[in-house]
Design an enzyme around this catalytic site. Structure first.
Site, PDB file in Angstrom:
ATOM      1  N   GLY A   1       0.827  -1.203   0.000  1.00 15.98           N
ATOM      2  CA  GLY A   1       0.000   0.000   0.000  1.00 15.98           C
ATOM      3  C   GLY A   1       0.854   1.242   0.000  1.00 15.98           C
TER       4      GLY A   1
ATOM      5  CD  GLU B   1       1.924  -9.090   1.310  1.00 14.00           C
ATOM      6  OE1 GLU B   1       2.414 -10.137   1.762  1.00 14.00           O
ATOM      7  OE2 GLU B   1       0.730  -8.936   1.058  1.00 14.00           O
ATOM      8  N   PRO B   2       5.922  -5.226  -0.675  1.00 16.91           N
ATOM      9  CG  PRO B   2       7.903  -3.989  -0.608  1.00 16.91           C
ATOM     10  CD  PRO B   2       7.208  -5.146   0.050  1.00 16.91           C
ATOM     11  N   GLY B   3       5.244  -4.190  -4.028  1.00 17.61           N
ATOM     12  CA  GLY B   3       5.520  -4.428  -5.438  1.00 17.61           C
ATOM     13  C   GLY B   3       5.976  -3.118  -6.048  1.00 17.61           C
TER      14      GLY B   3
ATOM     15  NE  ARG C   1      -0.247   0.516 -12.948  1.00 12.91           N
ATOM     16  CZ  ARG C   1      -0.335   1.709 -12.417  1.00 12.91           C
ATOM     17  NH1 ARG C   1       0.091   2.756 -13.063  1.00 12.91           N
ATOM     18  NH2 ARG C   1      -0.844   1.870 -11.216  1.00 12.91           N
TER      19      ARG C   1
ATOM     20  CE1 TYR D   1      -6.006  -1.333 -11.458  1.00 16.95           C
ATOM     21  CE2 TYR D   1      -3.832  -1.071 -12.420  1.00 16.95           C
ATOM     22  CZ  TYR D   1      -4.767  -1.852 -11.776  1.00 16.95           C
ATOM     23  OH  TYR D   1      -4.456  -3.122 -11.426  1.00 16.95           O
TER      24      TYR D   1
ATOM     25  CB  CYS E   1      -8.932  -1.709 -33.914  1.00 27.87           C
ATOM     26  SG  CYS E   1      -7.756  -1.507 -35.255  1.00 27.87           S
ATOM     27  CD  GLU E   2     -11.307  -2.665 -28.080  1.00 26.04           C
ATOM     28  OE1 GLU E   2     -12.118  -1.951 -27.473  1.00 26.04           O
ATOM     29  OE2 GLU E   2     -11.438  -3.875 -28.262  1.00 26.04           O
TER      30      GLU E   2
ATOM     31  CE1 TYR F   1       0.792  -5.397  -9.541  1.00 25.36           C
ATOM     32  CE2 TYR F   1       1.493  -3.197  -8.881  1.00 25.36           C
ATOM     33  CZ  TYR F   1       1.214  -4.509  -8.564  1.00 25.36           C
ATOM     34  OH  TYR F   1       1.359  -4.944  -7.279  1.00 25.36           O
TER      35      TYR F   1
END
Ligand SMILES: *Cc1c(COP(=O)(O)O)cnc(C)c1O
Length: 401
Positions: free
Chosen positions: A218, A259-261, A298, A302, A328-329, A356
């Site tokens: 977090g 547990e950081p990413g 991302r 997000y 094509c979006e 990510y």
């Protein structure tokens, strides 16, 4: 990293390209451990779903991290990278009972976040120590998509269900050796974190044979100018004090785990893509790059705002652009963003592309996944090849019916 180094790497390895700066990863690890240097038993488990390349795992292993994993395959990758089972924790959500059993069989620490699974597992394997994931119901921040602590979250066992957990433990004779929380990746200030920590301490008191307390992650990293960053040093000071006091009360030495990413790898990553077209419309100027949400999802997923720089013309006069992909979006990376003047053929650099980003890449539109490069001591090392046509058809079985 300097724009000229990134540009040289784009030249050497082609576009689009992911580049990771090893030194930044090491520095982030050192910063985190320095902030908690007064804790005797500190354990940093890298959340490998952020970026799971084997060379990155090996780099973090050399730093001294363990691993936080969410699937059997991540556990396998971790073991393949040289982590021993005792350095790995398995923190899945919604996986099958069989998958949890398979991981436990490897002597990897499991973390259970569901009462029915806890009861089933405890009854069947009462001698396997288990960590439990608590939901402290603390709203982690502003973004609903990544707040996992709120009341209707699918993650964790509610703090209000502790009496039920205790009953299961008593009924099965199982051993709870750790308590865990992970309140999501959008915590705005450390007071919220400390508040959640108090709830965890309170819960932990009720379990007499704990070896560790796991505060998840977090930690917030800045993506754009003005973003808040978790003040790790201050959190370290305050949480250490509380942790040491708790340890004393508890009467048993405990490991403090995180547990950081993102915190470890986000800022180390750069995504490079070439501008295919510059297109003026009645209301904007589009810069269309040789990539899309197949490589970096991302911003669309997000609403993340990755800083974008034109490394081919870093000193150029700034203009407003809408940066889009070739899918094509609708795949808009940035809206109405000030970037140094862009010409077709220029290379754009997306910052904070370590976490990510590649790990969420796909083959949509039958495009190849980009190559990845690890930058260390002034040199780029290729750590995964650009895909080829063979990769696209490898698993396909051609039938003509
Ligand atoms: C994803 C995840 C993390 C890492 O979160 P970051 O925001 O990348 O630090 C930690 N713990 C668990 C259980 C996770 O699912």
């Amino acid at each position: 990293m300097q724009p000229k180094d990134l540009l040289a790497l784009a030249e050497e390895f082609g576009n689009p390209l992911y580049v990771y700066d090893a030194t930044t990863i090491e520095q982030q690890y050192n910063r985190l451990t320095a902030a908690f240097s007064k804790v005797e038993n500190l354990r940093i488990n890298y959340a490998m779903k952020a970026l799971s390349n084997i060379s990155i795992l090996k780099l973090l292993k050399k730093c001294g991290t363990g691993l936080d994993t969410v699937s059997y395959q991540e556990v396998q990758l971790g073991l393949h990278a040289g982590f021993t089972p005792d350095k790995i924790i398995f923190t899945p959500n919604g996986v099958s009972f069989e998958e949890i059993e398979e991981v436990a069989k490897l002597s990897v620490q499991i973390n259970i976040d569901n009462l029915s699974v806890l009861e089933h597992f405890g009854a069947k394997h009462p001698t396997v120590p288990v960590c439990i994931r608590i939901n402290p119901h603390v709203m982690a921040g502003g973004n609903q998509n990544i707040s996992v602590g709120h009341i209707d979250s699918k993650f964790g066992i509610s703090i209000y269900q502790i009496p039920h957990i205790l009953r299961i433990v008593e009924n099965t004779g199982m051993h709870i050796n750790g308590i865990h929380m992970h309140t999501g990746s959008d915590i705005l200030d450390i007071e919220v974190f400390l508040y959640a920590a108090e709830i965890l301490f309170d819960a932990a008191k009720q379990f007499k044979e704990l070896d560790f307390l796991d505060f998840g992650s977090g930690f917030k990293v800045p993506y754009k100018k003005g973003d808040i960053e978790t003040n790790i040093e201050e959190l370290g000071k305050k949480l250490t004090k509380r942790f040491l006091a708790f340890e004393k009360d508890y009467g048993r030495s405990l490991t403090l785990a995180f547990e950081p990413g993102k915190f470890l790898v986000s800022g180390a990553g750069f995504f490079l893509a070439k501008v295919n077209v510059v297109k003026q419309t009645t209301s904007t100027v589009f810069a269309g790059i040789d990539s899309g949400f197949n490589h970096l999802i991302r911003p669309m997923f997000y609403g993340s705002q990755h800083t974008i720089e034109n490394i081919s013309n870093p000193k150029g006069k700034e203009r407003f652009y809408t940066v889009v992909g070739y899918i094509c979006e609708t795949d808009t990376f940035a809206n109405n963003r000030q970037i140094a003047e862009i010409k077709e053929g220029d290379v754009l650099c997306f910052r904070n592309a370590g976490a990510y980003c590649f790990s969420m890449a796909s083959n949509y539109n039958s495009r190849f996944k980009p190559a990845e490069v690890l930058w260390k001591d002034g040199k780029g090392h290729l750590i995964s090849k650009r895909e080829t046509f063979d990769d696209l058809i490898r698993n396909q079985i051609v039938v003509e019916v």
